[in-house]
Design a protein around this motif. Structure first.
Motif, PDB file in Angstrom:
ATOM      1  N   ALA A   1       0.835  -1.200   0.000  1.00  7.23           N
ATOM      2  CA  ALA A   1       0.000   0.000   0.000  1.00  7.23           C
ATOM      3  C   ALA A   1       0.871   1.252   0.000  1.00  7.23           C
ATOM      4  O   ALA A   1       0.544   2.242  -0.671  1.00  7.23           O
ATOM      5  CB  ALA A   1      -0.942  -0.007   1.203  1.00  7.23           C
ATOM      6  N   GLU A   2       1.977   1.202   0.713  1.00  3.98           N
ATOM      7  CA  GLU A   2       2.919   2.321   0.730  1.00  3.98           C
ATOM      8  C   GLU A   2       3.525   2.523  -0.661  1.00  3.98           C
ATOM      9  O   GLU A   2       3.646   3.651  -1.148  1.00  3.98           O
ATOM     10  CB  GLU A   2       4.021   2.014   1.745  1.00  3.98           C
ATOM     11  CG  GLU A   2       4.642   3.227   2.375  1.00  3.98           C
ATOM     12  CD  GLU A   2       5.574   2.817   3.496  1.00  3.98           C
ATOM     13  OE1 GLU A   2       6.794   2.856   3.255  1.00  3.98           O
ATOM     14  OE2 GLU A   2       5.079   2.454   4.584  1.00  3.98           O
ATOM     15  N   ASP A   3       3.918   1.416  -1.303  1.00  3.37           N
ATOM     16  CA  ASP A   3       4.459   1.488  -2.659  1.00  3.37           C
ATOM     17  C   ASP A   3       3.414   2.042  -3.623  1.00  3.37           C
ATOM     18  O   ASP A   3       3.728   2.844  -4.502  1.00  3.37           O
ATOM     19  CB  ASP A   3       4.901   0.105  -3.146  1.00  3.37           C
ATOM     20  CG  ASP A   3       6.150  -0.399  -2.447  1.00  3.37           C
ATOM     21  OD1 ASP A   3       6.826   0.396  -1.766  1.00  3.37           O
ATOM     22  OD2 ASP A   3       6.441  -1.600  -2.582  1.00  3.37           O
ATOM     23  N   LEU A   4       2.182   1.612  -3.467  1.00  6.04           N
ATOM     24  CA  LEU A   4       1.109   2.073  -4.330  1.00  6.04           C
ATOM     25  C   LEU A   4       0.861   3.569  -4.141  1.00  6.04           C
ATOM     26  O   LEU A   4       0.619   4.292  -5.117  1.00  6.04           O
ATOM     27  CB  LEU A   4      -0.160   1.276  -4.042  1.00  6.04           C
ATOM     28  CG  LEU A   4      -1.222   1.254  -5.118  1.00  6.04           C
ATOM     29  CD1 LEU A   4      -0.691   0.706  -6.422  1.00  6.04           C
ATOM     30  CD2 LEU A   4      -2.406   0.432  -4.663  1.00  6.04           C
ATOM     31  N   ALA A   5       0.928   4.044  -2.912  1.00  5.70           N
ATOM     32  CA  ALA A   5       0.774   5.483  -2.651  1.00  5.70           C
ATOM     33  C   ALA A   5       1.890   6.275  -3.324  1.00  5.70           C
ATOM     34  O   ALA A   5       1.646   7.343  -3.903  1.00  5.70           O
ATOM     35  CB  ALA A   5       0.749   5.744  -1.146  1.00  5.70           C
ATOM     36  N   ALA A   6       3.122   5.745  -3.283  1.00  7.80           N
ATOM     37  CA  ALA A   6       4.240   6.409  -3.957  1.00  7.80           C
ATOM     38  C   ALA A   6       4.035   6.409  -5.472  1.00  7.80           C
ATOM     39  O   ALA A   6       4.331   7.394  -6.157  1.00  7.80           O
ATOM     40  CB  ALA A   6       5.559   5.720  -3.597  1.00  7.80           C
ATOM     41  N   GLU A   7       3.499   5.317  -5.990  1.00 12.15           N
ATOM     42  CA  GLU A   7       3.215   5.227  -7.425  1.00 12.15           C
ATOM     43  C   GLU A   7       2.129   6.240  -7.810  1.00 12.15           C
ATOM     44  O   GLU A   7       2.214   6.890  -8.851  1.00 12.15           O
ATOM     45  CB  GLU A   7       2.771   3.802  -7.750  1.00 12.15           C
ATOM     46  CG  GLU A   7       2.857   3.440  -9.189  1.00 12.15           C
ATOM     47  CD  GLU A   7       2.687   1.945  -9.412  1.00 12.15           C
ATOM     48  OE1 GLU A   7       2.105   1.602 -10.452  1.00 12.15           O
ATOM     49  OE2 GLU A   7       3.126   1.130  -8.576  1.00 12.15           O
TER      50      GLU A   7
ATOM     51  N   VAL B   1     -10.908  14.235 -14.863  1.00 18.61           N
ATOM     52  CA  VAL B   1     -10.362  12.913 -14.564  1.00 18.61           C
ATOM     53  C   VAL B   1      -9.736  12.978 -13.179  1.00 18.61           C
ATOM     54  O   VAL B   1      -9.350  14.046 -12.694  1.00 18.61           O
ATOM     55  CB  VAL B   1      -9.314  12.421 -15.594  1.00 18.61           C
ATOM     56  CG1 VAL B   1      -9.941  12.210 -16.953  1.00 18.61           C
ATOM     57  CG2 VAL B   1      -8.132  13.349 -15.666  1.00 18.61           C
ATOM     58  N   GLY B   2      -9.631  11.813 -12.553  1.00 18.06           N
ATOM     59  CA  GLY B   2      -9.028  11.738 -11.229  1.00 18.06           C
ATOM     60  C   GLY B   2      -8.299  10.424 -11.047  1.00 18.06           C
ATOM     61  O   GLY B   2      -8.584   9.436 -11.737  1.00 18.06           O
ATOM     62  N   VAL B   3      -7.350  10.421 -10.136  1.00 21.73           N
ATOM     63  CA  VAL B   3      -6.633   9.201  -9.758  1.00 21.73           C
ATOM     64  C   VAL B   3      -6.558   9.131  -8.239  1.00 21.73           C
ATOM     65  O   VAL B   3      -6.530  10.150  -7.550  1.00 21.73           O
ATOM     66  CB  VAL B   3      -5.208   9.123 -10.367  1.00 21.73           C
ATOM     67  CG1 VAL B   3      -5.263   9.094 -11.879  1.00 21.73           C
ATOM     68  CG2 VAL B   3      -4.325  10.251  -9.889  1.00 21.73           C
ATOM     69  N   GLY B   4      -6.525   7.899  -7.737  1.00 21.26           N
ATOM     70  CA  GLY B   4      -6.415   7.693  -6.298  1.00 21.26           C
ATOM     71  C   GLY B   4      -6.163   6.223  -6.000  1.00 21.26           C
ATOM     72  O   GLY B   4      -6.233   5.373  -6.888  1.00 21.26           O
ATOM     73  N   THR B   5      -5.872   5.951  -4.752  1.00 21.37           N
ATOM     74  CA  THR B   5      -5.614   4.577  -4.335  1.00 21.37           C
ATOM     75  C   THR B   5      -6.795   4.065  -3.524  1.00 21.37           C
ATOM     76  O   THR B   5      -7.307   4.752  -2.641  1.00 21.37           O
ATOM     77  CB  THR B   5      -4.327   4.456  -3.500  1.00 21.37           C
ATOM     78  OG1 THR B   5      -4.401   5.342  -2.389  1.00 21.37           O
ATOM     79  CG2 THR B   5      -3.102   4.781  -4.326  1.00 21.37           C
ATOM     80  N   ALA B   6      -7.216   2.870  -3.868  1.00 23.06           N
ATOM     81  CA  ALA B   6      -8.257   2.191  -3.099  1.00 23.06           C
ATOM     82  C   ALA B   6      -7.551   1.437  -1.983  1.00 23.06           C
ATOM     83  O   ALA B   6      -6.605   0.694  -2.224  1.00 23.06           O
ATOM     84  CB  ALA B   6      -9.033   1.219  -3.988  1.00 23.06           C
ATOM     85  N   GLU B   7      -7.976   1.668  -0.772  1.00 15.75           N
ATOM     86  CA  GLU B   7      -7.331   1.066   0.382  1.00 15.75           C
ATOM     87  C   GLU B   7      -7.683  -0.405   0.505  1.00 15.75           C
ATOM     88  O   GLU B   7      -8.785  -0.823   0.169  1.00 15.75           O
ATOM     89  CB  GLU B   7      -7.743   1.820   1.647  1.00 15.75           C
ATOM     90  CG  GLU B   7      -7.289   3.261   1.626  1.00 15.75           C
ATOM     91  CD  GLU B   7      -7.782   4.040   2.811  1.00 15.75           C
ATOM     92  OE1 GLU B   7      -8.316   3.445   3.772  1.00 15.75           O
ATOM     93  OE2 GLU B   7      -7.629   5.264   2.788  1.00 15.75           O
ATOM     94  N   ALA B   8      -6.714  -1.169   0.995  1.00 13.40           N
ATOM     95  CA  ALA B   8      -6.940  -2.601   1.218  1.00 13.40           C
ATOM     96  C   ALA B   8      -7.870  -2.789   2.406  1.00 13.40           C
ATOM     97  O   ALA B   8      -7.860  -2.012   3.354  1.00 13.40           O
ATOM     98  CB  ALA B   8      -5.609  -3.304   1.488  1.00 13.40           C
ATOM     99  N   ARG B   9      -8.687  -3.822   2.316  1.00 13.33           N
ATOM    100  CA  ARG B   9      -9.519  -4.257   3.433  1.00 13.33           C
ATOM    101  C   ARG B   9      -9.746  -5.744   3.234  1.00 13.33           C
ATOM    102  O   ARG B   9      -9.415  -6.277   2.170  1.00 13.33           O
ATOM    103  CB  ARG B   9     -10.797  -3.445   3.510  1.00 13.33           C
ATOM    104  CG  ARG B   9     -11.666  -3.476   2.299  1.00 13.33           C
ATOM    105  CD  ARG B   9     -12.856  -2.528   2.503  1.00 13.33           C
ATOM    106  NE  ARG B   9     -13.830  -2.711   1.472  1.00 13.33           N
ATOM    107  CZ  ARG B   9     -13.766  -2.163   0.276  1.00 13.33           C
ATOM    108  NH1 ARG B   9     -12.761  -1.372  -0.024  1.00 13.33           N
ATOM    109  NH2 ARG B   9     -14.690  -2.396  -0.620  1.00 13.33           N
TER     110      ARG B   9
END
Length: 181
Positions: A86-92, A150-158
């Motif tokens: 998740a940290e790597d994905l946030a950096a991406e 347009v938008g981009v974001g990370t979906a959090e793991a659950r």
């Protein structure tokens, strides 16, 4: 209230499209310089796609949300692996936001939690924010042309849902909401 609590059943998250993924035990690595340009080109394509008709479904189908990176290989991973991914994905995501901001100007950070609260109260929320608000806390949004954003974001793991990097497009006014990181 948790972000996925009190979500109406018709807004439950959908499964991402099947992707060719590495072996389930493959560890994520820090994103390379080539990862963001691939994502950026897909977001540019999404921005160039025909806009949805006002009040109707998008020209390309019922939703304009795409999965840029899926963490399905993490479904059986331990918490530490998922947290690192998740940290790597946030950096991406940050790298992608920086790349797109060089083209379209500074992104507007939109906190989607208010939209989720509106969904939970049964109030109308425009697509794709109605579904994204249950997945993504912070969406980075650009106006790419009149009546198109347009938008981009990370979906959090659950539990049962891996972290993902998502992009979306919408018609009309650019979404708003107080945000900060």
């Amino acid at each position: 209230m948790g972000r996925s609590d009190h979500r109406p059943p018709h807004l439950a998250p959908t499964q991402p499209p099947p992707l060719s993924l590495p072996h389930p035990r493959t560890r994520w690595s820090r994103p390379g310089a080539r990862a963001a340009p691939d994502h950026a080109s897909r977001v540019r394509e999404l921005a160039a796609a025909p806009a949805p008709a006002p009040g109707g479904p998008p020209a390309g189908g019922p939703a304009q949300v795409i999965v840029l990176r899926d963490g399905a290989e993490l479904l059986d991973a331990d918490e530490a692996e998922v947290a690192a991914a998740a940290e790597d994905l946030a950096a991406e995501c940050d790298a992608l936001v920086a790349a797109l901001s060089r083209e379209w100007g500074r992104a507007l950070p939109v906190d989607l939690r208010g939209h989720l609260e509106r969904v939970a109260r049964g109030e109308p929320v425009p697509a794709p924010l109605d579904v994204l608000s249950g997945e993504v806390a912070l969406l980075h949004v650009w106006r790419t042309r009149p009546a198109r954003w347009v938008g981009v974001g990370t979906a959090e793991a659950r539990p049962g849902v891996p972290p993902r990097l998502l992009a979306c497009a919408g018609a009309g006014d650019r979404p708003t909401g107080a945000a900060g990181r």
